[in-house]
Scaffold this motif. Sequence first.
Motif, mmCIF file in Angstrom:
data_model
loop_
_atom_site.group_PDB
_atom_site.id
_atom_site.type_symbol
_atom_site.label_atom_id
_atom_site.label_comp_id
_atom_site.label_asym_id
_atom_site.label_seq_id
_atom_site.Cartn_x
_atom_site.Cartn_y
_atom_site.Cartn_z
ATOM 1 N N GLU A 266 95.360 111.167 37.468
ATOM 2 C CA GLU A 266 94.026 111.746 37.503
ATOM 3 C C GLU A 266 93.411 111.913 36.113
ATOM 4 O O GLU A 266 92.227 112.240 36.007
ATOM 5 N N VAL A 267 94.186 111.708 35.073
ATOM 6 C CA VAL A 267 93.707 111.989 33.706
ATOM 7 C C VAL A 267 92.489 111.148 33.363
ATOM 8 O O VAL A 267 91.525 111.618 32.747
ATOM 9 N N GLY A 268 92.491 109.886 33.750
ATOM 10 C CA GLY A 268 91.384 108.998 33.406
ATOM 11 C C GLY A 268 90.093 109.307 34.136
ATOM 12 O O GLY A 268 89.048 108.750 33.784
ATOM 13 N N GLY A 269 90.131 110.195 35.115
ATOM 14 C CA GLY A 269 88.919 110.524 35.860
ATOM 15 C C GLY A 269 88.070 111.596 35.211
ATOM 16 O O GLY A 269 86.978 111.891 35.700
ATOM 17 N N TYR A 270 88.535 112.173 34.096
ATOM 18 C CA TYR A 270 87.780 113.222 33.422
ATOM 19 C C TYR A 270 86.876 112.643 32.324
ATOM 20 O O TYR A 270 87.193 111.602 31.730
ATOM 21 N N ALA A 271 85.775 113.337 32.070
ATOM 22 C CA ALA A 271 84.826 112.921 31.024
ATOM 23 C C ALA A 271 85.293 113.476 29.680
ATOM 24 O O ALA A 271 84.707 114.403 29.119
ATOM 25 N N TRP A 272 86.356 112.885 29.129
ATOM 26 C CA TRP A 272 86.926 113.384 27.879
ATOM 27 C C TRP A 272 85.959 113.210 26.721
ATOM 28 O O TRP A 272 85.972 113.993 25.762
ATOM 29 N N GLY A 273 85.123 112.195 26.775
ATOM 30 C CA GLY A 273 84.152 111.999 25.705
ATOM 31 C C GLY A 273 83.123 113.109 25.650
ATOM 32 O O GLY A 273 82.713 113.549 24.568
ATOM 33 N N ALA A 274 82.687 113.607 26.812
ATOM 34 C CA ALA A 274 81.748 114.725 26.848
ATOM 35 C C ALA A 274 82.414 115.996 26.345
ATOM 36 O O ALA A 274 81.799 116.803 25.620
ATOM 37 N N ALA A 275 83.695 116.199 26.709
ATOM 38 C CA ALA A 275 84.434 117.354 26.204
ATOM 39 C C ALA A 275 84.607 117.257 24.690
ATOM 40 O O ALA A 275 84.520 118.258 23.971
ATOM 41 N N PHE A 276 84.848 116.053 24.200
ATOM 42 C CA PHE A 276 84.960 115.832 22.754
ATOM 43 C C PHE A 276 83.665 116.215 22.047
ATOM 44 O O PHE A 276 83.690 116.838 20.976
ATOM 45 N N LEU A 277 82.519 115.882 22.633
ATOM 46 C CA LEU A 277 81.241 116.227 22.013
ATOM 47 C C LEU A 277 81.052 117.748 21.991
ATOM 48 O O LEU A 277 80.545 118.301 21.004
ATOM 49 N N ALA A 278 81.460 118.438 23.050
ATOM 50 C CA ALA A 278 81.391 119.901 23.061
ATOM 51 C C ALA A 278 82.266 120.476 21.952
ATOM 52 O O ALA A 278 81.866 121.433 21.264
ATOM 53 N N HIS A 279 83.430 119.912 21.753
ATOM 54 C CA HIS A 279 84.318 120.374 20.681
ATOM 55 C C HIS A 279 83.688 120.133 19.317
ATOM 56 O O HIS A 279 83.815 120.965 18.405
ATOM 57 N N GLN A 280 83.004 118.994 19.153
ATOM 58 C CA GLN A 280 82.316 118.723 17.889
ATOM 59 C C GLN A 280 81.239 119.774 17.626
ATOM 60 O O GLN A 280 81.116 120.291 16.524
ATOM 61 N N PHE A 281 80.438 120.084 18.650
ATOM 62 C CA PHE A 281 79.405 121.106 18.492
ATOM 63 C C PHE A 281 80.023 122.446 18.099
ATOM 64 O O PHE A 281 79.507 123.154 17.236
ATOM 65 N N ASP A 282 81.127 122.796 18.748
ATOM 66 C CA ASP A 282 81.779 124.071 18.470
ATOM 67 C C ASP A 282 82.340 124.095 17.047
ATOM 68 O O ASP A 282 82.234 125.109 16.354
ATOM 69 N N SER A 283 82.909 122.992 16.599
ATOM 70 C CA SER A 283 83.461 122.925 15.248
ATOM 71 C C SER A 283 82.362 123.003 14.193
ATOM 72 O O SER A 283 82.540 123.621 13.137
ATOM 73 N N LEU A 284 81.216 122.375 14.453
ATOM 74 C CA LEU A 284 80.111 122.432 13.502
ATOM 75 C C LEU A 284 79.562 123.844 13.370
ATOM 76 O O LEU A 284 78.978 124.190 12.337
ATOM 77 N N GLY A 285 79.741 124.659 14.396
ATOM 78 C CA GLY A 285 79.232 126.020 14.361
ATOM 79 C C GLY A 285 80.095 126.981 13.581
ATOM 80 O O GLY A 285 79.746 128.154 13.451
ATOM 81 N N THR A 286 81.236 126.514 13.049
ATOM 82 C CA THR A 286 82.076 127.388 12.245
ATOM 83 C C THR A 286 81.458 127.583 10.872
ATOM 84 O O THR A 286 80.477 126.949 10.513
#
Length: 586
Positions: A266-286
């Motif tokens: 089931e791992v390949g069925g997740y939108a990991w790229g969208a989660a990665f973008l959320a992590h980028q936004f969160d990291s930039l906010g530090t």
Amino acid sequence: MEGGRDSGEGSSRRKRQAERRSSRRRAETARVEEEEMEDVAMEMEVEPEVPDVNLEEAREKKKNAMKSGDMRIRVSWTLVLAVFLAFASFQRDRIEEMGFGEIFRMERMRTDPALTQALRSRWDTEAMAFVFPWGHMIPSLEDVSRITGLRVYGRPVSGFTYPCLHDIAERLLELPVERKSSLIPRKALQESLGLYDVARQTGDDADEYLEQLVRGSRRELASEPRPQANLDLHRFLILFLSRLLFAMRGDAVHCRFLPLLEDLSEVGGYAWGAAFLAHQFDSLGTSERQTSTSGFYPFLQVWAYLHLSGLGRGVLEWLGLVPIARRWDSPRDYRSLGDQLTCLQEMIDSYPHLDVVWQPYLEEGDEGQPQLVQARPYFGRSVWLHALNLVLPLNLFLCQRSLGLRQSAVEFPTRDQFRRPGRSFRGLHDTTDWRVRAQEQINNWERRGKAVKSAATTDDTYLQAYALKYEGKVYKSTRHQVDVTGEIASLRALLHSAVQDREAAQRQTAELRSELERVRGAGAGGASSSRSAGGSPSLLEARLAGAVLRAEEAQRHLEERERDLRLTTEHAMDLQTQRDQYQGEL
């Protein structure tokens, strides 16, 4: 007494020499976990011979470097790549099916901490966008898909977060996990993958070191599809997600994504790229003072290379490769981080607005990128992004010019509309089902958010409101550190828009004149299609001549508008200066 003093000095000298020899031996036999924490572990370059220095001096120098803003990379690209290469072919195929294969086809790019720091200093955590002198800019799902090759479609990366992942980690990883924080000691994880006992010698080059890591890892990994293979893959995915794709500060490895990895099919069925973008936004906010780079840093660097090519921070080495991150490298800059950062801030402040590349993918095809077909329905839409407890908005409506539209006046976000716990999982003491807590945002993702549309014919209204909101905050260099009023900021924004329109009109006029001259030249050469029997201009020539006249008239109007705005702005600034002088004299 002199003899005693000489004896004491000799003893102290021998002690210091012993400390230096001990320090050097420890440096030469350092474990991989210490190796990757040094300045440029991700660059895979030949390291210089370890200097013979006192440990206390080295610690103090390291401490001072961090205070001065030097950034270190805490990401394990080399280690993750070594395990991937050590896997048997059936394991690599499984990783490819999950959508992670493109990452391992990239060259190990040199990090550019000054560029990352310059971008971070312009991040607005309320708008979730960069704030530049020419307006908002936002990395999008299309950027993620084209630059990294990650999938930005599928189920949101959401589910349960637990105060303790001890039981599931012992079952899926067979590794010890701290009960209170759900952290795996990195040493234990690396040992389980055959990495920890490989020490890099000072004479080893990058390829030799990688080969050593691969050989060490291959001895520990299953070579056939057995239960041990699933155990290996679970361990690898935790290392890959926690130390590379979603890297965070600190040495331990977090298990927060482990519940989503239990069923490997089931791992390949997740939108990991969208989660990665959320992590980028969160990291930039530090904090801007942060001294490490979090996450898969090539994404942000290549995004800047494509959209702000005039900064000259990237080198296009390999044309045509996909994903796009494979084409670029970062040249070495020998200046100090402070000097680089100051220069970058100056360049961004004075960056020509017409040189901003809003749509870098217009000439890009889809060949070799099958993920784009399913990803396209998510492009050009404002949507909520999910990475477990990170639920962040992609406010693409602030960046309509990236879709080929004029930027309309919009309401700027003023605060986080979705309250959530902080970045650290250590503060979560209750089990939380984010599919329930963020149900509205989950539904928004499943509906693919909201399409961005614009009926605006000019950016003026948006730029005026933008200038009033941010005033002088978009200028980060020292020569722009002035306290302007909202009126002056508004005039400056309108002036920038007028310059942009005038330069665009100049180009259009020049193109029309060139086409008119071409048609006239063809007619003078006897082309029958260019003139009628009576020698009068052809219909095409007449239309072109009329278009040139209209373009010249529009250009003159824009030049007058620009001149008026420039004079008005200069006059307003003079009045502001005089007022400040009078206030200083009082």
